[in-house]
Write an enzyme that holds these catalytic residues in place. Structure first.
Site, PDB file in Angstrom:
ATOM      1  N   CYS A  85       0.807  -1.219   0.000  1.00 26.11           N
ATOM      2  CA  CYS A  85       0.000   0.000   0.000  1.00 26.11           C
ATOM      3  C   CYS A  85       0.841   1.270   0.000  1.00 26.11           C
ATOM      4  CB  CYS A  85      -0.886   0.066   1.239  1.00 26.11           C
ATOM      5  SG  CYS A  85      -2.058  -1.268   1.336  1.00 26.11           S
ATOM      6  N   CYS A 136      14.901  -3.415   9.772  1.00 28.34           N
ATOM      7  CA  CYS A 136      14.438  -4.808   9.719  1.00 28.34           C
ATOM      8  C   CYS A 136      15.122  -5.472   8.522  1.00 28.34           C
ATOM      9  CB  CYS A 136      12.918  -4.869   9.540  1.00 28.34           C
ATOM     10  SG  CYS A 136      12.303  -6.553   9.270  1.00 28.34           S
ATOM     11  N   GLY A 163       0.989   0.043  -5.189  1.00 34.30           N
ATOM     12  CA  GLY A 163      -0.254  -0.722  -5.240  1.00 34.30           C
ATOM     13  C   GLY A 163      -1.037  -0.379  -6.482  1.00 34.30           C
ATOM     14  N   TYR A 182      14.383  -2.116  -3.037  1.00 37.05           N
ATOM     15  CA  TYR A 182      13.489  -2.350  -4.179  1.00 37.05           C
ATOM     16  C   TYR A 182      12.222  -1.505  -4.222  1.00 37.05           C
ATOM     17  CZ  TYR A 182      10.038  -4.756  -7.090  1.00 37.05           C
ATOM     18  OH  TYR A 182       9.069  -5.035  -7.999  1.00 37.05           O
ATOM     19  N   CYS A 231      11.979  -1.009   7.270  1.00 33.20           N
ATOM     20  CA  CYS A 231      12.108  -2.064   6.251  1.00 33.20           C
ATOM     21  C   CYS A 231      13.245  -1.740   5.282  1.00 33.20           C
ATOM     22  CB  CYS A 231      10.799  -2.194   5.476  1.00 33.20           C
ATOM     23  SG  CYS A 231      10.932  -3.285   4.051  1.00 33.20           S
ATOM     24  N   CYS A 234      13.812 -10.700   6.159  1.00 35.79           N
ATOM     25  CA  CYS A 234      13.720 -11.585   4.990  1.00 35.79           C
ATOM     26  C   CYS A 234      15.096 -12.132   4.608  1.00 35.79           C
ATOM     27  CB  CYS A 234      13.013 -10.908   3.814  1.00 35.79           C
ATOM     28  SG  CYS A 234      13.469  -9.232   3.515  1.00 35.79           S
ATOM     29  N   CYS A 237       7.887 -12.156   4.434  1.00 36.68           N
ATOM     30  CA  CYS A 237       7.612 -10.934   5.196  1.00 36.68           C
ATOM     31  C   CYS A 237       6.190 -10.997   5.753  1.00 36.68           C
ATOM     32  CB  CYS A 237       7.748  -9.708   4.299  1.00 36.68           C
ATOM     33  SG  CYS A 237       7.351  -8.168   5.184  1.00 36.68           S
ATOM     34  N   ASN A 283      -1.015   1.549   5.618  1.00 34.56           N
ATOM     35  CA  ASN A 283       0.068   0.832   4.944  1.00 34.56           C
ATOM     36  C   ASN A 283       0.743  -0.040   5.996  1.00 34.56           C
ATOM     37  OD1 ASN A 283       3.321   1.775   3.562  1.00 34.56           O
ATOM     38  ND2 ASN A 283       2.155  -0.079   3.290  1.00 34.56           N
ATOM     39  N   GLY A 284       0.694  -1.357   5.786  1.00 35.85           N
ATOM     40  CA  GLY A 284       1.315  -2.260   6.749  1.00 35.85           C
ATOM     41  C   GLY A 284       0.500  -3.520   6.904  1.00 35.85           C
TER      42      GLY A 284
HETATM   43 FE1  SF4 Z   1      11.048  -5.362   4.894  1.00 33.32          FE
HETATM   44 FE2  SF4 Z   1      11.947  -7.865   4.743  1.00 33.32          FE
HETATM   45 FE3  SF4 Z   1      11.452  -6.758   7.138  1.00 33.32          FE
HETATM   46 FE4  SF4 Z   1       9.430  -7.349   5.495  1.00 33.32          FE
HETATM   47  S1  SF4 Z   1      10.845  -8.825   6.482  1.00 33.32           S
HETATM   48  S2  SF4 Z   1       9.686  -5.456   6.682  1.00 33.32           S
HETATM   49  S3  SF4 Z   1      10.348  -6.935   3.455  1.00 33.32           S
HETATM   50  S4  SF4 Z   1      13.025  -6.142   5.623  1.00 33.32           S
END
Ligand code: SF4
Length: 543
Positions: free
Chosen positions: A74, A516, A100, A324, A318, A519, A465, A176-177
């Site tokens: 989003c 974060c 989106g 990306y 993130c 992934c 994710c 968004n989330g």
């Molecule tokens: Fe971003 Fe990956 Fe964390 Fe999801 S898991 S918030 S895609 S860094």
């Protein structure tokens, strides 16, 4: 990173110790998929084909050429203090269209009531003519673009902003989330009598606010936020206020800007997922909404106040936004995205060069800046050896592997004159399932490339994710199934290298712990417990 401050004493919560960080267990590595799901359709759209098959409708399958990449779910925008708020919202949503493409909408307040327009499709389709933003008068508006996961796709009732009426008046929300405790939250609200009209986690937030026993609106929002877990950048619109809230980890971006007015009027206040939306309408970036912060703007006075809604946590922005999702012209989490990608590519070239290569090409568009960085550091020429069609998204084709393999040519066309007889370094931002990478390698070889060296400007993706990004199931992630040499063999490249996790962290510097990277590590800042089972039931996708 500045901590959020409070000017709303009644809502101020002080910091508390962050919860011990749960370590999510590694996914098992299955040897084969338990089942495969293809979206099949028997309503073939070309009548000539019906005639050619003697009137029998052939079964077809939906191929989504962008499905290989993780998808941001989003984008949100909010504008307050401008007579054309809904129209500006619509323009800003165009800038966020990459976040989106399945639905869009706007809710606007004229200080006495809120009206909304939502629909399925691109912003230009939804907010054109019959649902023109001109039909949404008022000086305050919020907007949303949406991508949904497969199960909830094409559901008009899930398109935001959601607009509800409760005993406190009208309230619209754009989110968004992703809430990791949505299943239990919904079950508990339904036990108490709530009736849901969507399958979106965002609706649970509205129910929590509507059923709150707290007094002021901000207190009700604070109470709702204390019950939800996961990732959320939220915009709320009441008839006379706009409220922007970011979760205490700050997973998803949300920025604040100002739009100057010609007539000497007070600048309008603008919120957006990315600064590219501010740029498009001529607003100036001011700052991020801080993790755990609520920014409240009065629609009549444009007075801004800020409150720390949630106990502070270590920020976990993130990192995939930098790799990306975000547009390269955006500033995300305080960093210019194009510079970040350039540095990822340059560092990749330093740690995994391709000796003897003749040329560096990007996988367009997302590999562009990383490929530039790779070429610059390695001293190799940069060329556009693949041309991307911007007019192909999803299409319906016959479900044979042969036809499916041809499909990638609808999206990417090789430039034979650049590739023929060359040793080519092809740079992409990430590999998810590996299916598209394999097709790209084949495409380059078919166009005459002598050698194909794949370089990926992020570490191997080994975890799904759960924070608002639609990635594949763990068993679909090629780097979760195979080591790097195994992936190389699977995609058929002469060599393959990823940006190492250590290098990625080194490039993020002192701020590395504030991102974060689950992934790449499966180190989930908020345990995704309830969503793991839901994810395991999603259809597997092959292409
Ligand atoms: Fe971003 Fe990956 Fe964390 Fe999801 S898991 S918030 S895609 S860094």
């Amino acid at each position: 990173m500045a901590a959020c401050t409070s000017s709303v004493a009644a809502i101020l919560f002080t910091s508390c110790n962050p919860n011990p960080k749960p370590k999510f267990p590694h996914h098992s590595k299955p040897s084969s998929y338990p089942h495969l799901h293809l979206r099949r359709h028997n309503s073939f759209p070309v009548s000539a084909t019906t005639a050619a098959t003697g009137g029998a409708l052939p079964e077809t399958e939906e191929i989504d050429f962008d499905r290989e990449k993780p998808r941001e779910e989003c984008g949100v925008v909010g504008i307050l203090g401008h007579p054309d708020a809904a129209q500006l919202c619509s323009l800003a949503l165009h800038a966020l269209q990459h976040r989106g493409q399945e639905g869009a909408g706007i809710a606007a307040s004229d200080l006495s009531s809120i009206r909304s327009a939502t629909g399925l499709g691109l912003v230009s389709e939804v907010l054109g003519q019959s649902r023109s933003p001109l039909s949404l008068p008022g000086s305050a508006a919020i907007g949303h673009v949406r991508y949904s996961t497969a199960g909830a796709a094409s559901a008009l009732h899930n398109v935001q902003p959601f607009l509800a009426s409760c005993r406190f008046g009208q309230l619209a929300v754009a989110h968004n989330g992703n809430l990791v405790n949505y299943p239990s939250l919904r079950a508990s609200l339904e036990d108490q009598g709530s009736i849901f009209s969507t399958t979106s986690d965002t609706e649970a937030i509205l129910h929590l606010i509507a059923t709150s026993k707290s007094g002021p609106f901000l207190s009700r929002v604070a109470e709702a936020c204390s019950a939800i877990r996961g990732a959320y950048s939220l915009l709320f619109l009441t008839v006379d206020k706009l409220l922007a809230v970011r979760d205490p980890y700050g997973f998803r971006p949300l920025v604040l800007g100002r739009l100057s007015r010609d007539n000497g009027a007070q600048p309008a206040v603008v919120f957006a997922s990315e600064t590219c939306a501010l740029d498009l309408i001529g607003a100036k970036y001011e700052r991020e909404v801080e993790p755990g912060e609520a920014v409240i703007v009065d629609a009549r006075t444009l007075e801004i106040s800020s409150a720390c809604l949630m106990p502070s946590k270590p920020r976990k922005a993130c990192v995939f936004e930098l790799i990306y999702f975000a547009l390269p012209q955006s500033i995300v989490f305080g960093r210019p995205v194009h510079e970040a990608r350039h540095s990822f590519g340059a560092t990749l070239a330093a740690e995994s060069p391709a000796p003897g290569a003749d040329v560096v090409i990007p996988v367009p568009d997302s590999g562009f800046f990383a490929a530039l960085g790779f070429a610059k550091l390695s001293g190799l020429p940069f060329q556009q050896g693949l041309i991307r069609s911007h007019y192909v998204g999803r299409t319906f084709i016959q479900p044979s592997q042969e036809i499916r393999d041809l499909g990638v040519k609808l999206k990417l066309s090789p430039v034979r004159g650049i590739l023929e007889g060359k040793s080519v370094v092809v740079v992409d931002d990430s590999i998810v399932r590996g299916t598209t990478s394999k097709k790209i390698v084949n495409l380059l070889r078919d166009a005459g490339a002598r050698e194909v060296h794949m370089r990926i400007a992020s570490p191997p993706i080994i975890g799904s994710c759960y924070y608002g990004v639609d990635t594949a199931r763990p068993e679909e992630l090629v780097s979760n199934r195979l080591d790097i040499e195994g992936v190389r063999k699977e995609i058929g490249a002469d060599s393959l290298a990823f940006l190492s996790l250590d290098s990625l962290k080194g490039l993020l510097g002192d701020e590395a712990p504030t991102f974060c990277d689950a992934c790449f590590t499966r180190d989930y800042p908020v345990h995704p417990g309830e969503l793991v089972e839901a994810k395991s039931k999603e259809p597997l996708y092959i292409n």
